[in-house]
Design a protein around this motif. Structure first.
Motif, PDB file in Angstrom:
ATOM      1  N   ASP A 194       0.830  -1.204   0.000  1.00  0.00           N
ATOM      2  CA  ASP A 194       0.000   0.000   0.000  1.00  0.00           C
ATOM      3  C   ASP A 194       0.868   1.259   0.000  1.00  0.00           C
ATOM      4  OD1 ASP A 194      -2.247  -1.547   0.027  1.00  0.00           O
ATOM      5  OD2 ASP A 194      -2.584  -1.376   2.193  1.00  0.00           O
ATOM      6  N   SER A 195       1.957   1.234   0.753  1.00  0.00           N
ATOM      7  CA  SER A 195       2.860   2.383   0.799  1.00  0.00           C
ATOM      8  C   SER A 195       3.517   2.612  -0.557  1.00  0.00           C
ATOM      9  CB  SER A 195       3.932   2.173   1.879  1.00  0.00           C
ATOM     10  OG  SER A 195       3.344   2.088   3.151  1.00  0.00           O
ATOM     11  N   VAL A 196       3.909   1.508  -1.195  1.00  0.00           N
ATOM     12  CA  VAL A 196       4.502   1.616  -2.533  1.00  0.00           C
ATOM     13  C   VAL A 196       3.497   2.203  -3.511  1.00  0.00           C
ATOM     14  CG1 VAL A 196       5.379   0.288  -4.494  1.00  0.00           C
ATOM     15  CG2 VAL A 196       6.157  -0.235  -2.184  1.00  0.00           C
ATOM     16  N   SER A 197       2.259   1.767  -3.394  1.00  0.00           N
ATOM     17  CA  SER A 197       1.204   2.273  -4.270  1.00  0.00           C
ATOM     18  C   SER A 197       1.015   3.775  -4.097  1.00  0.00           C
ATOM     19  CB  SER A 197      -0.111   1.542  -3.978  1.00  0.00           C
ATOM     20  OG  SER A 197      -1.152   2.018  -4.812  1.00  0.00           O
ATOM     21  N   GLN A 198       1.058   4.239  -2.854  1.00  0.00           N
ATOM     22  CA  GLN A 198       0.927   5.667  -2.583  1.00  0.00           C
ATOM     23  C   GLN A 198       2.077   6.458  -3.192  1.00  0.00           C
ATOM     24  OE1 GLN A 198       0.489   6.178   1.634  1.00  0.00           O
ATOM     25  NE2 GLN A 198      -1.444   5.061   1.729  1.00  0.00           N
ATOM     26  N   LEU A 199       3.275   5.907  -3.098  1.00  0.00           N
ATOM     27  CA  LEU A 199       4.445   6.574  -3.689  1.00  0.00           C
ATOM     28  C   LEU A 199       4.309   6.683  -5.197  1.00  0.00           C
ATOM     29  CD1 LEU A 199       7.366   4.965  -1.654  1.00  0.00           C
ATOM     30  CD2 LEU A 199       6.507   7.310  -1.474  1.00  0.00           C
ATOM     31  N   VAL A 200       3.812   5.605  -5.804  1.00  0.00           N
ATOM     32  CA  VAL A 200       3.616   5.617  -7.262  1.00  0.00           C
ATOM     33  C   VAL A 200       2.577   6.661  -7.654  1.00  0.00           C
ATOM     34  CG1 VAL A 200       2.798   4.274  -9.228  1.00  0.00           C
ATOM     35  CG2 VAL A 200       4.331   3.229  -7.561  1.00  0.00           C
ATOM     36  N   SER A 201       1.482   6.719  -6.908  1.00  0.00           N
ATOM     37  CA  SER A 201       0.424   7.691  -7.202  1.00  0.00           C
ATOM     38  C   SER A 201       0.939   9.120  -7.074  1.00  0.00           C
ATOM     39  CB  SER A 201      -0.765   7.480  -6.255  1.00  0.00           C
ATOM     40  OG  SER A 201      -1.342   6.211  -6.437  1.00  0.00           O
ATOM     41  N   GLN A 202       1.715   9.378  -6.024  1.00  0.00           N
ATOM     42  CA  GLN A 202       2.281  10.714  -5.831  1.00  0.00           C
ATOM     43  C   GLN A 202       3.240  11.077  -6.949  1.00  0.00           C
ATOM     44  OE1 GLN A 202       4.020  10.498  -1.944  1.00  0.00           O
ATOM     45  NE2 GLN A 202       2.052  10.429  -0.879  1.00  0.00           N
ATOM     46  N   ALA A 203       4.033  10.102  -7.375  1.00  0.00           N
ATOM     47  CA  ALA A 203       4.983  10.350  -8.459  1.00  0.00           C
ATOM     48  C   ALA A 203       4.255  10.651  -9.763  1.00  0.00           C
ATOM     49  CB  ALA A 203       5.909   9.146  -8.631  1.00  0.00           C
ATOM     50  N   ARG A 204       3.172   9.945 -10.022  1.00  0.00           N
ATOM     51  CA  ARG A 204       2.397  10.183 -11.244  1.00  0.00           C
ATOM     52  C   ARG A 204       1.762  11.569 -11.247  1.00  0.00           C
ATOM     53  NH1 ARG A 204      -0.823   4.421 -12.134  1.00  0.00           N
ATOM     54  NH2 ARG A 204       0.914   3.307 -13.167  1.00  0.00           N
ATOM     55  N   LYS A 205       1.249  11.968 -10.080  1.00  0.00           N
ATOM     56  CA  LYS A 205       0.648  13.296  -9.980  1.00  0.00           C
ATOM     57  C   LYS A 205       1.691  14.385 -10.187  1.00  0.00           C
ATOM     58  CE  LYS A 205      -3.130  11.978  -6.873  1.00  0.00           C
ATOM     59  NZ  LYS A 205      -3.707  12.130  -5.505  1.00  0.00           N
ATOM     60  N   ALA A 206       2.871  14.185  -9.599  1.00  0.00           N
ATOM     61  CA  ALA A 206       3.943  15.160  -9.732  1.00  0.00           C
ATOM     62  C   ALA A 206       4.418  15.263 -11.171  1.00  0.00           C
ATOM     63  CB  ALA A 206       5.111  14.779  -8.818  1.00  0.00           C
ATOM     64  N   ALA A 207       4.445  14.122 -11.859  1.00  0.00           N
ATOM     65  CA  ALA A 207       4.894  14.115 -13.251  1.00  0.00           C
ATOM     66  C   ALA A 207       3.848  14.720 -14.178  1.00  0.00           C
ATOM     67  CB  ALA A 207       5.213  12.682 -13.692  1.00  0.00           C
ATOM     68  N   ALA A 208       2.568  14.578 -13.831  1.00  0.00           N
ATOM     69  CA  ALA A 208       1.496  15.086 -14.684  1.00  0.00           C
ATOM     70  C   ALA A 208       1.268  16.578 -14.499  1.00  0.00           C
ATOM     71  CB  ALA A 208       0.202  14.330 -14.396  1.00  0.00           C
ATOM     72  N   ALA A 209       1.549  17.118 -13.333  1.00  0.00           N
ATOM     73  CA  ALA A 209       1.282  18.525 -13.053  1.00  0.00           C
ATOM     74  C   ALA A 209       1.987  19.493 -13.998  1.00  0.00           C
ATOM     75  CB  ALA A 209       1.642  18.835 -11.606  1.00  0.00           C
ATOM     76  N   PRO A 210       3.273  19.368 -14.278  1.00  0.00           N
ATOM     77  CA  PRO A 210       3.930  20.318 -15.208  1.00  0.00           C
ATOM     78  C   PRO A 210       3.334  20.294 -16.599  1.00  0.00           C
ATOM     79  CG  PRO A 210       5.537  19.099 -13.921  1.00  0.00           C
ATOM     80  CD  PRO A 210       4.209  18.451 -13.681  1.00  0.00           C
ATOM     81  N   ARG A 211       2.945  19.103 -17.088  1.00  0.00           N
ATOM     82  CA  ARG A 211       2.376  19.002 -18.422  1.00  0.00           C
ATOM     83  C   ARG A 211       1.059  19.743 -18.502  1.00  0.00           C
ATOM     84  NH1 ARG A 211       4.205  13.606 -18.027  1.00  0.00           N
ATOM     85  NH2 ARG A 211       2.102  12.859 -17.569  1.00  0.00           N
ATOM     86  N   GLU A 212       0.286  19.668 -17.435  1.00  0.00           N
ATOM     87  CA  GLU A 212      -0.990  20.382 -17.428  1.00  0.00           C
ATOM     88  C   GLU A 212      -0.771  21.886 -17.453  1.00  0.00           C
ATOM     89  OE1 GLU A 212      -3.397  16.993 -14.828  1.00  0.00           O
ATOM     90  OE2 GLU A 212      -2.933  18.968 -13.985  1.00  0.00           O
ATOM     91  N   GLU A 213       0.226  22.380 -16.723  1.00  0.00           N
ATOM     92  CA  GLU A 213       0.504  23.807 -16.691  1.00  0.00           C
ATOM     93  C   GLU A 213       1.001  24.302 -18.039  1.00  0.00           C
ATOM     94  OE1 GLU A 213       1.840  23.795 -11.978  1.00  0.00           O
ATOM     95  OE2 GLU A 213       3.264  24.328 -13.556  1.00  0.00           O
ATOM     96  N   VAL A 214       1.844  23.508 -18.691  1.00  0.00           N
ATOM     97  CA  VAL A 214       2.365  23.901 -20.003  1.00  0.00           C
ATOM     98  C   VAL A 214       1.249  23.955 -21.017  1.00  0.00           C
ATOM     99  CG1 VAL A 214       3.820  23.162 -21.913  1.00  0.00           C
ATOM    100  CG2 VAL A 214       4.682  23.048 -19.574  1.00  0.00           C
ATOM    101  N   SER A 215       0.359  22.977 -20.950  1.00  0.00           N
ATOM    102  CA  SER A 215      -0.748  22.958 -21.898  1.00  0.00           C
ATOM    103  C   SER A 215      -1.625  24.193 -21.737  1.00  0.00           C
ATOM    104  CB  SER A 215      -1.591  21.685 -21.692  1.00  0.00           C
ATOM    105  OG  SER A 215      -0.803  20.538 -21.937  1.00  0.00           O
ATOM    106  N   ALA A 216      -1.864  24.600 -20.518  1.00  0.00           N
ATOM    107  CA  ALA A 216      -2.682  25.780 -20.284  1.00  0.00           C
ATOM    108  C   ALA A 216      -1.986  27.025 -20.805  1.00  0.00           C
ATOM    109  CB  ALA A 216      -2.960  25.923 -18.785  1.00  0.00           C
ATOM    110  N   GLN A 217      -0.667  27.114 -20.643  1.00  0.00           N
ATOM    111  CA  GLN A 217       0.081  28.269 -21.118  1.00  0.00           C
ATOM    112  C   GLN A 217       0.031  28.346 -22.643  1.00  0.00           C
ATOM    113  OE1 GLN A 217       4.221  28.191 -20.103  1.00  0.00           O
ATOM    114  NE2 GLN A 217       4.484  30.369 -20.396  1.00  0.00           N
TER     115      GLN A 217
END
Length: 211
Positions: A179-202
């Motif tokens: 479960d802890s590993v799963s949480q780390l993976v989810s956090q990493a995916r969110k962190a990786a997706a956030a910059p792409r969303e900001e660039v797309s909006a710009q």
């Protein structure tokens, strides 16, 4: 375990490590002779135990069951400690006792308990009994994926009940790890997706299509 081993008197360092990493009982440890320890093969043979009677006397007897007579492998990590103990503290000769007190007597549980509590206090650990080291060792063994039969052999039990308890505890811990590993993976995916969303909006506003 190493924290307490570092805090206890050097004479009993190997006693603590063997209790924790091999899961041996107090009476089994005190009953060991030099001939029972084979450092070359990394093995300890449990053939007898010292029992303390209610009248204060002690007797050497065989383990409670045939399963209690067993050979337990020694983790390589504690081999140097066992070698040093045999060199400096154990009695000489194949029949020499592995663990003896400073005055040459077989250690008594109540005397060692005072040393144990002092070591725990120095190590900053509270509420830990010496027997708990056996549970720790068995839990570590279960966490490696050892089978029920393998745990029974190492623990010296004739029934599977205790081994299954340790396996269940190990499985529960493994699920928590997953479960802890799963949480780390989810956090990493969110962190990786956030910059792409900001660039797309710009980009949306820069090219004029965003109004």
């Amino acid at each position: 375990m190493f924290a307490i081993a570092d805090a206890v008197q050097p004479r009993y360092r190997a006693l603590v490590l063997m209790a924790g990493f091999l899961g041996l009982r107090w009476g089994e440890l005190i009953g060991l002779r030099r001939r029972d320890i084979d450092l070359d093969r990394r093995a300890v043979r449990v053939r007898q135990a010292v029992a303390e009677l209610t009248n204060g006397q002690r007797e050497i007897k065989a383990p409670k069951s045939e399963a209690g007579k067993r050979t337990v492998s020694i983790p390589e990590a504690i081999l140097p400690d066992l070698r040093a103990h045999l060199e400096h503290f154990a009695e000489p000769g194949s029949e020499g006792r592995v663990f003896i007190g400073g005055k040459g007597a077989t250690p008594r549980r109540n005397h060692f308990n005072r040393l144990w509590h002092q070591a725990c206090e120095r190590a900053g650990i509270s509420g830990l009994r010496f027997h708990d080291l056996r549970h720790t060792g068995n839990t570590l063994a279960a966490s490696t994926g050892a089978s029920t039969c393998e745990l029974m052999a190492r623990m010296g039990h004739s029934t599977a009940r205790a081994a299954l308890i340790y396996q269940h505890a190990s499985a529960e811990r493994d699920r928590l790890i997953a479960d802890s590993v799963s949480q780390l993976v989810s956090q990493a995916r969110k962190a990786a997706a956030a910059p792409r969303e900001e660039v797309s909006a710009q980009d949306w506003h820069v090219d004029g299509t965003g109004g």
